[in-house]
Enzyme design. Structure first.
Site, PDB file in Angstrom:
ATOM      1  N   GLU A 342      44.587  44.539  43.383  1.00  8.14           N
ATOM      2  CA  GLU A 342      43.327  45.290  43.356  1.00  8.14           C
ATOM      3  C   GLU A 342      42.777  45.583  44.757  1.00  8.14           C
ATOM      4  O   GLU A 342      41.719  45.095  45.158  1.00  8.14           O
ATOM      5  CB  GLU A 342      42.296  44.544  42.497  1.00  8.14           C
ATOM      6  CG  GLU A 342      42.772  44.402  41.055  1.00  8.14           C
ATOM      7  CD  GLU A 342      41.729  43.823  40.106  1.00  8.14           C
ATOM      8  OE1 GLU A 342      40.703  43.300  40.587  1.00  8.14           O
ATOM      9  OE2 GLU A 342      41.940  43.912  38.879  1.00  8.14           O
ATOM     10  N   GLU A 439      48.436  43.839  34.741  1.00  6.52           N
ATOM     11  CA  GLU A 439      47.364  42.914  34.373  1.00  6.52           C
ATOM     12  C   GLU A 439      46.420  43.557  33.373  1.00  6.52           C
ATOM     13  O   GLU A 439      46.031  44.719  33.515  1.00  6.52           O
ATOM     14  CB  GLU A 439      46.576  42.468  35.605  1.00  6.52           C
ATOM     15  CG  GLU A 439      45.489  41.436  35.280  1.00  6.52           C
ATOM     16  CD  GLU A 439      44.671  41.045  36.493  1.00  6.52           C
ATOM     17  OE1 GLU A 439      45.271  40.825  37.575  1.00  6.52           O
ATOM     18  OE2 GLU A 439      43.433  40.948  36.374  1.00  6.52           O
TER      19      GLU A 439
END
Length: 506
Positions: A342, A439
């Site tokens: 991220e 994810e």
């Protein structure tokens, strides 16, 4: 063996009369029986398909498909009958009918007798069982999970029979065109998962491994994600790495023995690898960092965002190499890495931010060359964040003169919504790119009132199914859950960022 009954005589096929015409329906796909031979042929238009169908023995209907998903190019698919139709913007359906006839597809839907006659006749013939008839048409295995029942991946074998009209949902399966290869599904070996696993009895540990990694008695997981260094799902106090010695640019103090990982993570991973290997399969493991060591960061800590210090770019690339080597020495091979989890989120927990250009430059100048020299077998999957920016980052990586040499694919998360169209654009413009959903999870606070650990939240499973199907239809090669196992609170987590998990233990 009982004598096989004589099959009903089929009418002799002959070249269609010039008086036969094609009734075309644009934006419609004809669903029916593909001809056993000469089932498809390239064509430039639906009119050309009509001419080809007239000259093809047994052809009574067809679909002309011409769209971006047609890997084989514009193509005619010939049918012996059109049992039903469905909307499809890149298709044109055609049906041969006598001159002057309306050629309405409703006639075929209302009277599919020609399509099912062979099956009906065979079933009514003494000495020929249902299995013998169905076996000649093939079959499939059904795994079904149903709300309000005990069915959880209940397995049954289905036999195909001739098609018939029915107002029910339909799954179309075809081997006429192929797309991406599915490598599998899996979850993350977070430190939290490993700590909970370590606390279970041997009998419960066996159940966890069986339910996740056994292909017959469980899910048959084939993918696993390993965090590099700590993340939010590390027990308090969190924030640890393999080299916390400030300014150790040579990484002389890197812990090749992986003392912290060996407390819980490595035993869990090795047990899973052994379970998968015992079934003759392979567990593809990919690794992701949430943050470099604090001394490599502009903010001086692993949490709260910050960036990689320019003078640490080569050292951070070498850190990847040493980490992979250390895991290999512990019997854990790594299939792929992502440069950063991220990279657009300066989270309160472990994080490090990059722009697309910054990640491409670091990948192209430092990480890629270091990996190619030391671990050329390990793939690099860029981005590793939400799907809404997947195309932008893929375009940046694949157009970068250096990063493009080392980028094998793009990893994505689900937290900003479906955005399946962005994944599909990457698959369309960069067809060789590995697209891996890396994810997804539900935060614990999203549980509906009254939900218990024992019963779970059914809507969470439906959400997973929705995302998995959408991703696969858009070019993904698999799908990765977040924590494999959590305690009944949704942790442990050093900043109380509790989440749901498919397996939870008290």
């Amino acid at each position: 063996q009982p004598q096989q009954p004589q099959q009903p005589q089929q009418p002799q096929q002959s070249q269609q009369s010039p008086q036969r015409q094609c009734k075309l329906s644009h934006g419609v796909d004809c669903i029916g029986h593909n001809l056993p031979s000469h089932s498809r042929q390239p064509a430039h238009s639906a009119d050309e398909c009509c001419k080809l169908c007239k000259s093809t023995p047994g052809c009574a209907a067809f679909t002309f498909a011409n769209g971006p998903q047609q890997i084989l190019g514009a193509m005619c698919y010939f049918k012996s009958a059109c049992v039903r139709t469905k909307p499809n913007s890149v298709c044109t359906s055609g049906q041969l009918c006598p001159a002057g006839s309306s050629g309405n597809f409703a006639d075929a839907n209302a009277q599919p007798a020609a399509a099912v006659a062979a099956t009906q006749n065979a079933l009514g013939t003494p000495g020929l069982t249902v299995e013998q008839v169905a076996g000649s048409l093939g079959g499939a295995t059904l795994f079904q999970t149903t709300k309000g029942t005990n069915e959880r991946l209940a397995k049954s074998h289905l036999h195909f029979v001739a098609d018939f009209a029915a107002d029910v949902p339909v799954v179309d399966v075809s081997n006429l065109a192929t797309d991406q290869e599915i490598i599998g599904f899996g979850g993350a070996f977070t430190e939290a998962s490993a700590v909970v696993f370590k606390g279970l009895s041997p009998a419960l540990q066996f159940q966890v491994l069986e339910r996740y990694f056994d292909p017959d008695k469980g899910l048959g997981y084939a993918i696993g994600r390993i965090p590099i260094n700590s993340n939010d799902f590390s027990p308090a106090p969190g924030s640890w790495s393999e080299d916390d010695t400030p300014d150790d640019y040579s990484l002389a103090n890197f812990d090749m023995g992986l003392a912290h990982d060996n407390r819980a993570m490595i035993p869990f991973i090795r047990a899973a690898v052994a379970k998968v290997v015992s079934n003759g399969r392979q567990l593809k493991l990919f690794a992701s960092p949430w943050s470099p060591p604090a001394w490599m960061k502009t903010n001086g800590r692993m949490t709260g965002g910050g960036k990689l210090r320019p003078e640490c770019r080569a050292t951070w690339a070498t850190y990847f190499v040493k980490w992979i080597s250390a895991y290999q020495e512990h019997g854990i091979p790594i299939w792929a890495v992502t440069p950063q989890n991220e990279p657009k989120f300066a989270a309160d927990w472990e994080a490090c931010t990059y722009s697309a250009e910054e990640e491409a430059d670091w990948l192209g100048h430092y990480l890629g060359p270091a990996m190619e020299t030391a671990h050329p077998e390990v793939k690099i999957l860029a981005w590793d964040h939400n799907k809404e920016l997947a195309y932008e980052w893929a375009k940046t990586m694949y157009e970068h003169p250096l990063a493009s040499r080392y980028t094998a694919g793009i990893a994505v998360h689900w937290y900003s919504g479906d955005n399946f169209e962005n994944l599909a654009k990457v698959h369309r413009d960069f067809p060789n790119s590995i697209l891996l959903p890396s994810e997804a999870t539900w935060e614990r606070h999203r549980w509906n009132p009254g939900t218990t650990v024992q019963q779970g939240d059914w809507s969470f499973g439906e959400g997973y199914a929705h995302d998995i199907i959408g991703d696969l239809n858009s070019g993904a090669v698999g799908w990765t859950d977040w924590n494999l196992l959590l305690d009944h609170h949704g942790g442990p987590n050093h900043i109380q960022n509790f989440c749901d998990a498919a397996l939870m233990a008290n």
